[in-house]
Design an enzyme around this catalytic site. Structure first.
Site, short mmCIF file in Angstrom:
data_model
loop_
_atom_site.label_atom_id
_atom_site.label_comp_id
_atom_site.label_asym_id
_atom_site.label_seq_id
_atom_site.Cartn_x
_atom_site.Cartn_y
_atom_site.Cartn_z
N GLU A 1 -2.05 11.18 3.84
CA GLU A 1 -3.06 10.88 4.87
C GLU A 1 -3.01 11.99 5.91
O GLU A 1 -1.95 12.53 6.20
CB GLU A 1 -2.79 9.55 5.55
CG GLU A 1 -3.19 8.33 4.76
CD GLU A 1 -3.06 7.08 5.61
OE1 GLU A 1 -4.08 6.50 5.97
OE2 GLU A 1 -1.90 6.70 5.91
N GLU B 1 0.87 -1.18 0.00
CA GLU B 1 0.00 0.00 0.00
C GLU B 1 0.91 1.23 0.00
O GLU B 1 1.91 1.27 0.71
CB GLU B 1 -0.89 0.01 1.24
CG GLU B 1 -1.72 1.28 1.43
CD GLU B 1 -2.56 1.23 2.71
OE1 GLU B 1 -3.01 0.12 3.08
OE2 GLU B 1 -2.74 2.30 3.33
#
Length: 501
Positions: free
Chosen positions: A385, A380
């Site tokens: 974020e 990933e």
């Protein structure tokens, strides 16, 4: 023998010198009415022309009118300091003075000044006559005649808002470089009429494939008048040939920053120039509300404009308070899976983040096929974020079998970002076979290297797809609860671009 040698040497020197006679600047920058703004020169002045040459612009654009007594002069507007150029004699114009002391330049004087250098093109715009079409054609004839008389054919390119003027130039000078300005004629028609380029307002090119189609037809593409960083970078990413600008200095700075300058070529993009739901050809939706592995609180909807809508040039992903099945919030999670999957490249997303405790927006990528098994074995890449309880800190993270948050070994780093909720910032990764570099506004802050110890460390040798979403709550985002007063909460995405080498 000696005489033959000397003659041959002189011929070689002459030939070499002639071959290097012109050394036109190789960049995309055309100074609009010369380079006038930074130093407060008058527009269309000799001073602004010389400043464009000094800056190293590819071209300097200028506008031509004809006085009542048939003198060709340089000025943008039909009036010069209150005098209507086409209705007064040249002597009347000489009663006025520009702010730097210059008189209004004649075309002859302007071309002769431009002829003193051999690096910057002279982009001659013939203004549509306010008197008649016939007079405009006469102006066109006289402009070409002047260019030929002064022997500046090599220096000069032509543009006009009148298509008949463009065709007349080519009738007189079949090899001239001529581009049309108004915006309504197709690239195919211009090619058929033997124009060499198109010079439209940049917004015309935002139609899907316009630039690419023009290039396939062999036309050069110029955009006017482009003065802001997002517009400049959009055009550079989409490989426009020239940018006509009031801000040549800014454009040169942006040329250094563009991914294209580092050898990247645009592979895929969504500029969000349409309106309504995101384009179905680019995006699908992950749908549902069962926590998504992180105990998240939202339900992700399927193509619902309440949660995902494009307007005013941006994608809006909106988390709202609404009951859906067993969830009390709805949001959207957009994916490019099976519509655009890629291995290696530069991913660049310009976004403005939502503010508030309990939010968890993300820009990230997952493997399309899962070559090494389920998460985290196939990897990933978290390009961006952010969790609302930790304001101003934006994270870049990598997850693999050996490096992930479950076993507390994930590799990542946070960077403080100025005003991420009120200003757009560019979040990017550059993914190579040996490393992944993370950037915010072109500042590299993290590198994850391929240890070459196998897929447990490095599963990033397969196709991935992009994901954009705004989560609510969850094991990380909801660590300090959810502020119920923050909804609706929106992440705005100006564009998503993927480059490859």
């Amino acid at each position: 023998m000696k005489r033959v040698f000397i003659s041959a040497l002189m011929l070689f020197i002459f030939t070499a010198s002639f071959a290097q006679k012109f050394n036109w600047n190789k960049n995309q920058v055309i100074a609009h009415r010369g380079a006038w703004k930074k130093n407060n020169f008058p527009q269309n002045s000799i001073a602004s022309l010389n400043e464009a040459v000094k800056l190293g612009c590819y071209g300097s654009e200028f506008d031509v009118w004809m006085t009542a007594d048939n003198v060709l002069v340089i000025n943008h507007d039909p009036e010069f300091q209150g005098l209507v150029i086409e209705k007064v004699n040249y002597a009347d114009l000489l009663t006025k003075t520009m702010s730097n002391g210059e008189k209004i330049p004649t075309l002859e004087a302007y071309l002769l000044e431009g002829k003193k250098q051999r690096t910057t093109k002279l982009i001659l715009e013939i203004k549509p006559s306010l008197v008649s079409k016939e007079r405009g054609i006469e102006v066109t004839n006289k402009c070409v005649e002047m260019v030929q008389k002064l022997k500046v054919v090599e220096w000069t390119e032509y543009i006009s808002f009148d298509y008949d003027y463009c065709k007349r130039i080519l009738a007189l000078l079949p090899k001239a470089k001529v581009a049309y300005l108004k915006g309504e004629i197709s690239a195919e028609q211009m090619k058929a009429d033997k124009l060499t380029g198109v010079d439209y307002h940049f917004s015309v090119y935002q139609k899907d494939g316009w630039i690419e189609n023009a290039h396939k037809l062999g036309l050069t593409v110029n955009a006017w008048t482009v003065n802001t960083v997002p517009e400049i970078q959009w055009l550079l990413a989409h490989q426009v040939d020239y940018i006509t600008t009031n801000e040549p200095e800014l454009t040169f700075e942006e040329l250094k920053k563009t991914p294209v300058a580092a050898g990247w070529k645009l592979k895929w993009a969504d500029e969000f120039n349409d309106a309504g739901l995101p384009l179905a050809k680019n995006w699908s939706y992950d749908v549902g509300g069962k926590g998504w592995g992180n105990n998240e609180l939202q339900y992700y909807t399927d193509a619902d404009s309440t949660n995902a809508i494009v307007k005013k040039g941006s994608l809006n992903i909106i988390a709202v308070k609404a009951d859906k099945e067993n969830n009390h919030y709805t949001s959207a999670r957009l994916v490019t899976k099976n519509k655009f999957d890629f291995k290696y490249g530069r991913v660049e997303v310009r976004a403005m983040l939502p503010k508030g405790r309990g939010l968890w927006p993300a820009i990230w990528a997952l493997p399309t096929e899962g070559k090494y098994g389920g998460w985290p074995k196939s990897g990933e890449i978290d390009i961006m974020e952010y969790v609302g309880y930790d304001p101003d800190s934006v994270h870049g993270t990598v997850h693999t079998e050996k490096f992930n948050h479950v076993i507390k070994t994930q590799v990542g780093k946070a960077l403080k970002v100025y005003n991420p909720y009120t200003e757009y910032h560019i979040y990017a990764v550059e993914w190579f076979a040996d490393r992944i570099d993370f950037f915010i506004d072109n500042q590299k802050y993290l590198t994850f290297k391929n240890t070459k110890k196998g897929s447990g460390d490095w599963p990033f040798d397969q196709n991935f797809h992009l994901i954009l979403n705004v989560a609510v709550g969850g094991g990380w985002g909801g660590k300090k609860g959810v502020d119920e007063s923050i909804f609706p909460a929106t992440m705005k995405v100006d564009y998503v671009r993927v480059f490859q080498k």
